[in-house]
Design a protein around this motif. Sequence first.
Motif, short mmCIF file in Angstrom:
data_model
loop_
_atom_site.label_atom_id
_atom_site.label_comp_id
_atom_site.label_asym_id
_atom_site.label_seq_id
_atom_site.Cartn_x
_atom_site.Cartn_y
_atom_site.Cartn_z
N ARG A 1 70.50 89.44 23.10
CA ARG A 1 69.10 89.29 22.67
C ARG A 1 68.70 87.84 22.41
O ARG A 1 67.59 87.59 21.98
CB ARG A 1 68.86 90.15 21.41
N VAL B 1 59.47 97.25 19.99
CA VAL B 1 60.75 97.26 20.68
C VAL B 1 61.32 95.87 20.97
O VAL B 1 62.51 95.72 21.21
CB VAL B 1 60.69 98.07 22.00
N CYS C 1 69.49 92.98 28.06
CA CYS C 1 69.28 94.06 27.08
C CYS C 1 68.17 94.96 27.59
O CYS C 1 67.13 94.49 28.07
CB CYS C 1 68.90 93.46 25.72
N ALA C 2 68.41 96.26 27.50
CA ALA C 2 67.38 97.24 27.87
C ALA C 2 66.32 97.28 26.77
O ALA C 2 66.63 97.07 25.59
CB ALA C 2 68.01 98.62 28.03
N ILE C 3 65.10 97.54 27.17
CA ILE C 3 64.01 97.66 26.21
C ILE C 3 63.22 98.92 26.56
O ILE C 3 62.71 99.05 27.67
CB ILE C 3 63.06 96.44 26.28
N GLY C 4 63.16 99.85 25.61
CA GLY C 4 62.47 101.11 25.90
C GLY C 4 61.39 101.39 24.88
O GLY C 4 61.26 100.73 23.87
N ARG D 1 81.94 102.50 18.52
CA ARG D 1 81.83 103.65 19.42
C ARG D 1 82.61 104.81 18.82
O ARG D 1 83.63 104.62 18.15
CB ARG D 1 82.44 103.34 20.78
N PRO E 1 78.84 97.10 18.78
CA PRO E 1 78.62 98.15 17.78
C PRO E 1 79.70 99.22 17.94
O PRO E 1 80.22 99.42 19.05
CB PRO E 1 77.25 98.71 18.15
N ASN F 1 63.09 92.02 17.82
CA ASN F 1 64.36 91.32 17.56
C ASN F 1 64.94 90.66 18.81
O ASN F 1 66.09 90.25 18.83
CB ASN F 1 65.38 92.31 16.97
N ILE F 2 64.14 90.61 19.88
CA ILE F 2 64.65 90.07 21.15
C ILE F 2 63.91 88.79 21.50
O ILE F 2 62.68 88.76 21.48
CB ILE F 2 64.48 91.11 22.29
N ARG G 1 80.67 94.10 28.25
CA ARG G 1 79.20 93.98 28.32
C ARG G 1 78.60 94.27 26.96
O ARG G 1 79.01 95.19 26.28
CB ARG G 1 78.62 94.99 29.33
N ARG G 2 77.65 93.43 26.54
CA ARG G 2 76.95 93.67 25.27
C ARG G 2 75.45 93.56 25.53
O ARG G 2 75.01 92.93 26.49
CB ARG G 2 77.31 92.62 24.21
N SER G 3 74.67 94.14 24.66
CA SER G 3 73.23 93.89 24.69
C SER G 3 73.01 92.51 24.12
O SER G 3 73.36 92.24 22.97
CB SER G 3 72.50 94.94 23.85
C1 LIG Z 1 67.51 103.16 27.18
C2 LIG Z 1 67.83 102.05 26.21
C3 LIG Z 1 66.80 101.46 25.48
C4 LIG Z 1 67.07 100.40 24.61
N1 LIG Z 1 66.03 99.81 23.95
C5 LIG Z 1 66.27 98.76 23.13
C6 LIG Z 1 65.18 98.11 22.49
O1 LIG Z 1 64.02 98.47 22.65
N2 LIG Z 1 65.46 97.05 21.66
C7 LIG Z 1 66.75 96.62 21.47
O2 LIG Z 1 66.96 95.65 20.73
N3 LIG Z 1 67.82 97.22 22.09
C8 LIG Z 1 67.60 98.28 22.91
N4 LIG Z 1 68.66 98.90 23.55
C9 LIG Z 1 70.04 98.40 23.37
C10 LIG Z 1 70.85 99.28 22.42
O3 LIG Z 1 70.46 99.04 21.10
C11 LIG Z 1 72.36 98.95 22.62
O4 LIG Z 1 72.73 99.31 23.92
C12 LIG Z 1 73.27 99.69 21.63
O5 LIG Z 1 73.03 99.26 20.32
C13 LIG Z 1 74.76 99.46 21.94
O6 LIG Z 1 75.07 98.07 21.94
P1 LIG Z 1 75.73 97.38 23.23
O7 LIG Z 1 74.72 97.54 24.38
O8 LIG Z 1 75.93 95.92 22.86
O9 LIG Z 1 77.00 98.07 23.53
C14 LIG Z 1 68.40 99.95 24.43
C15 LIG Z 1 69.43 100.55 25.16
C16 LIG Z 1 69.16 101.57 26.06
C17 LIG Z 1 70.29 102.16 26.88
#
Ligand SMILES: Cc1cc2nc3c(=O)[nH]c(=O)nc-3n(C[C@H](O)[C@H](O)[C@H](O)COP(=O)(O)O)c2cc1C
Length: 169
Positions: A19, A71, A118-121, A158, A156, A74-75, A15-17
Amino acid sequence: MSTEYDALMKIIKERRSIRRFKSDKIPKENIKMLIEAARWAPSGGNSQPWEFLIITDKEMIHTLKTVMTGVMANIQEGPLLICLCTNKNRKTTWTGYDIGCALQNILLSAHSMGLGACAIGGFDENFIGKLLDLPDDLEPCLFIIVGFPDKDAQAPPRRGVDELIVKEV
Ligand SMILES: Cc1cc2nc3c(=O)[nH]c(=O)nc-3n(C[C@H](O)[C@H](O)[C@H](O)COP(=O)(O)O)c2cc1C
């Protein structure tokens, strides 16, 4: 080690984030499957403090991207945005953790279905709450953008297991 562990680890590690998304819509059935995964997440005292807003309207997703510049810069706009909300009447000390568990279930199940997410916070909760016309007892706490991935993402780095285990007592 068991094959179940291997199968789970494959989903966890791959699993990856994501975008960048294709424009294809996500079938309603798949959206339901994501929420089905979320509802089985653990929660402190089984409080289940989560509720979800499903946003598929293109214009609304665009508006949200425009106001969440910090936030979402880049998405890319995907076809589905899920707003994870907390129901104030179900809040406990552990609600933040509970939402994190629901988030992870959604991210992993999305990946298992060939979707990217992808999560966005970190947005202005009050402003977003008004924009989405949320009922008073719901607080937006996290967004997840979802779509069919358009581009693979690199993992990224770990920290290693040996660095994470402080000691065995
Ligand atoms: C609670 C939370 C908030 C996040 N918010 C953002 C965000 O606002 N923008 C973004 O590009 N990625 C966001 N991410 C993704 C992280 O950057 C990403 O999970 C991290 O770099 C590890 O990469 P991976 O998910 O591909 O393993 C968020 C992840 C989490 C868990």
